[in-house]
Design a protein around this motif. Structure first.
Motif, PDB file in Angstrom:
ATOM      1  N   ALA A 175       0.824  -1.210   0.000  1.00 23.74           N
ATOM      2  CA  ALA A 175       0.000   0.000   0.000  1.00 23.74           C
ATOM      3  C   ALA A 175       0.859   1.261   0.000  1.00 23.74           C
ATOM      4  O   ALA A 175       0.550   2.249  -0.679  1.00 23.74           O
ATOM      5  CB  ALA A 175      -0.935  -0.017   1.206  1.00 23.74           C
ATOM      6  N   LYS A 176       1.957   1.237   0.752  1.00 20.26           N
ATOM      7  CA  LYS A 176       2.853   2.401   0.782  1.00 20.26           C
ATOM      8  C   LYS A 176       3.526   2.617  -0.568  1.00 20.26           C
ATOM      9  O   LYS A 176       3.634   3.746  -1.061  1.00 20.26           O
ATOM     10  CB  LYS A 176       3.909   2.211   1.870  1.00 20.26           C
ATOM     11  N   LYS A 177       3.955   1.531  -1.169  1.00 23.53           N
ATOM     12  CA  LYS A 177       4.653   1.619  -2.453  1.00 23.53           C
ATOM     13  C   LYS A 177       3.778   2.247  -3.525  1.00 23.53           C
ATOM     14  O   LYS A 177       4.256   3.027  -4.363  1.00 23.53           O
ATOM     15  CB  LYS A 177       5.095   0.211  -2.877  1.00 23.53           C
ATOM     16  N   HIS A 178       2.478   1.952  -3.480  1.00 21.86           N
ATOM     17  CA  HIS A 178       1.598   2.362  -4.580  1.00 21.86           C
ATOM     18  C   HIS A 178       0.547   3.391  -4.165  1.00 21.86           C
ATOM     19  O   HIS A 178      -0.365   3.680  -4.954  1.00 21.86           O
ATOM     20  CB  HIS A 178       0.915   1.130  -5.176  1.00 21.86           C
ATOM     21  N   ASN A 179       0.657   3.924  -2.939  1.00 21.44           N
ATOM     22  CA  ASN A 179      -0.289   4.934  -2.468  1.00 21.44           C
ATOM     23  C   ASN A 179      -1.734   4.439  -2.568  1.00 21.44           C
ATOM     24  O   ASN A 179      -2.622   5.109  -3.114  1.00 21.44           O
ATOM     25  CB  ASN A 179      -0.119   6.247  -3.251  1.00 21.44           C
ATOM     26  N   VAL A 180      -1.958   3.246  -2.046  1.00 23.08           N
ATOM     27  CA  VAL A 180      -3.280   2.618  -2.030  1.00 23.08           C
ATOM     28  C   VAL A 180      -3.822   2.658  -0.609  1.00 23.08           C
ATOM     29  O   VAL A 180      -3.087   2.383   0.349  1.00 23.08           O
ATOM     30  CB  VAL A 180      -3.188   1.160  -2.527  1.00 23.08           C
ATOM     31  N   LEU A 181      -5.091   3.004  -0.453  1.00 24.70           N
ATOM     32  CA  LEU A 181      -5.720   2.950   0.865  1.00 24.70           C
ATOM     33  C   LEU A 181      -6.117   1.509   1.163  1.00 24.70           C
ATOM     34  O   LEU A 181      -6.899   0.901   0.433  1.00 24.70           O
ATOM     35  CB  LEU A 181      -6.952   3.849   0.917  1.00 24.70           C
ATOM     36  N   LEU A 182      -5.568   0.982   2.244  1.00 17.23           N
ATOM     37  CA  LEU A 182      -5.824  -0.392   2.663  1.00 17.23           C
ATOM     38  C   LEU A 182      -6.953  -0.388   3.688  1.00 17.23           C
ATOM     39  O   LEU A 182      -6.868   0.302   4.711  1.00 17.23           O
ATOM     40  CB  LEU A 182      -4.540  -0.954   3.278  1.00 17.23           C
ATOM     41  N   VAL A 183      -8.024  -1.131   3.413  1.00 16.22           N
ATOM     42  CA  VAL A 183      -9.164  -1.208   4.325  1.00 16.22           C
ATOM     43  C   VAL A 183      -9.250  -2.635   4.864  1.00 16.22           C
ATOM     44  O   VAL A 183      -9.578  -3.565   4.121  1.00 16.22           O
ATOM     45  CB  VAL A 183     -10.479  -0.827   3.617  1.00 16.22           C
ATOM     46  N   HIS A 184      -8.925  -2.785   6.142  1.00 18.66           N
ATOM     47  CA  HIS A 184      -8.954  -4.117   6.753  1.00 18.66           C
ATOM     48  C   HIS A 184     -10.245  -4.292   7.537  1.00 18.66           C
ATOM     49  O   HIS A 184     -10.551  -3.527   8.451  1.00 18.66           O
ATOM     50  CB  HIS A 184      -7.753  -4.317   7.680  1.00 18.66           C
ATOM     51  N   ASP A 185     -10.994  -5.329   7.197  1.00 13.77           N
ATOM     52  CA  ASP A 185     -12.263  -5.661   7.847  1.00 13.77           C
ATOM     53  C   ASP A 185     -11.994  -6.792   8.841  1.00 13.77           C
ATOM     54  O   ASP A 185     -11.619  -7.886   8.445  1.00 13.77           O
ATOM     55  CB  ASP A 185     -13.268  -6.087   6.765  1.00 13.77           C
ATOM     56  N   ASN A 186     -12.198  -6.544  10.133  1.00 12.94           N
ATOM     57  CA  ASN A 186     -11.672  -7.439  11.172  1.00 12.94           C
ATOM     58  C   ASN A 186     -12.724  -7.870  12.199  1.00 12.94           C
ATOM     59  O   ASN A 186     -12.505  -7.766  13.408  1.00 12.94           O
ATOM     60  CB  ASN A 186     -10.511  -6.720  11.881  1.00 12.94           C
TER      61      ASN A 186
END
Length: 384
Positions: free
Chosen positions: A195-206
């Motif tokens: 996510a950091k490498k590609h500027n992607v927002l990571l949404v973790h459903d937990n």
């Protein structure tokens, strides 16, 4: 009157349709045993119910509530995350209570997605990730999860999606639903790095981290995760409060503020006594989780018997409130075996294909039912 174009390609939720069919079959006297839906049938802790009762009787708790939730509930979430996940959260800026985490999925999509933005969604995975992203104008690209790779993403496939362009957001979910796969710290670290490498927002459903699992983990426990990730959590499963609709979004202050801009225009705060009861639920000790998991463990043993009766293959390393199993080769697909069991044995199980194409050779069975119901289901299937 015509519906909005945003509904094109969005069907009614599978379980909404299927429950109507089951209602019709029951009217015909079929007495369907529903083993498909993960709706906890156990009550919350008695102390939680007592807080709701006591607080609801007070005359000054019935007004509109703060859009960011009661400070009591936010503090309870912060303490819960610190105690069980080892994650420190700012009570005032990094916690946003939700009316169930499902609404949070929609809020996130509406907050961040423009028309044509690409969303990476797991296959198999929770169908709401795909439908919410589509409703917000996003373009879905499904990343494959396979049994041969322990239901973990293929990072080469993810990199290929990024090269195609415009990836904005990625949904992840561990412990994974429907497969029951646990995460590893290494996996979480890889996801954060991607996510950091590609500027992607990571949404973790937990929502499943406490069910039949002695080591609950949060993606935010990884160093630097708050820079690129937000996490959804819920009291529906861990505290048996599905109908209470209490969830939470946690993450960096900027992300919470951004989502609040959308959420505050869509709803108001939860009924205060519900929030105070939820705070009580979050304060429960290890013996609560042990008692819940003892029940689910006993039920899981019965589901093993049921799956053996169906000649399915499955792993005993799964966690969460479902069992995921591979169907015998002599069935065309998961829908064929699910229909056979429903119409011949009056037992409803979930075809894995509703979670994506990678689930078409699998079925899912919920642990939300009494031992007696599982025994009756085994008897019915064995008789046929």
């Amino acid at each position: 009157m015509t519906t909005a174009k945003r509904l094109n390609g969005i069907g009614e939720y599978y379980f909404s349709q299927k429950l109507r069919e089951i209602d019709e079959l029951n009217k015909q006297g079929k007495n369907i045993i529903n083993l498909g839906i993960g709706s906890p049938d156990l009550p919350p802790h008695p102390d939680v119910i007592k807080v709701l009762q006591d607080e609801s009787a007070k005359p000054n708790v019935h007004a509109y509530q703060n859009y960011k939730g009661s400070p009591v509930l936010r503090k309870a979430f912060a303490d819960w995350y610190s105690k069980w996940y080892g994650v420190e959260l700012n009570v005032d800026t990094e916690i946003l209570p939700l009316i169930g985490s499902k609404e949070g999925i929609m809020h996130i999509c509406m907050t961040y997605l423009n028309e044509g933005d690409v969303v990476l969604a797991p296959n198999p995975g929770y169908p709401t990730y795909r439908s919410a992203a589509k409703l917000a104008g996003g373009t879905i690209k499904e990343y494959s999860l396979k049994e041969s790779t322990n239901w973990f993403p293929d990072f080469e496939e993810l990199e290929a999606f990024v090269r195609e362009g415009n990836v904005k957001l990625m949904f992840v979910n561990y412990p994974q639903m429907p497969t029951g796969q646990l995460p590893t710290t290494e996996l979480f670290e890889q996801l954060v790095a991607f996510a950091k490498k590609h500027n992607v927002l990571l949404v973790h459903d937990n929502p499943y981290s406490f069910i039949l699992n002695n080591n609950p983990q949060s993606l935010l426990s990884v160093a630097g995760a708050k820079d690129v990730a937000i996490e959804l959590n819920s009291l529906s499963k861990s505290q048996n409060m599905a109908g209470w609709r209490v969830g939470v979004l946690v993450g960096a202050k900027d992300r919470i503020d951004e989502v609040l801009r959308f959420k505050s225009n869509m709803d108001s705060g939860m009924f205060l006594p519900v929030q105070l009861a939820a705070a009580k639920a979050l304060s429960l000790e290890q013996d609560w989780y042990d008692s819940v998991n003892k029940v689910y463990g006993e039920r899981r043993s019965k589901v093993y018997e049921l799956l053996d009766t169906l000649k399915c293959e499955y792993s005993k390393d799964q966690v969460g409130m479902f069992m995921w199993a591979k169907i015998p080769d002599d069935y065309k697909d998961c829908y064929a075996i699910a229909d056979e069991v429903l119409y011949n044995s009056n037992v409803f199980i979930t075809p894995g294909g509703i979670f994506g194409t990678e689930g078409e050779r699998y079925i899912r069975i919920s642990l939300c039912g009494s031992i007696e119901r599982f025994e009756e289901a085994i008897r019915r299937i064995s008789d046929v």
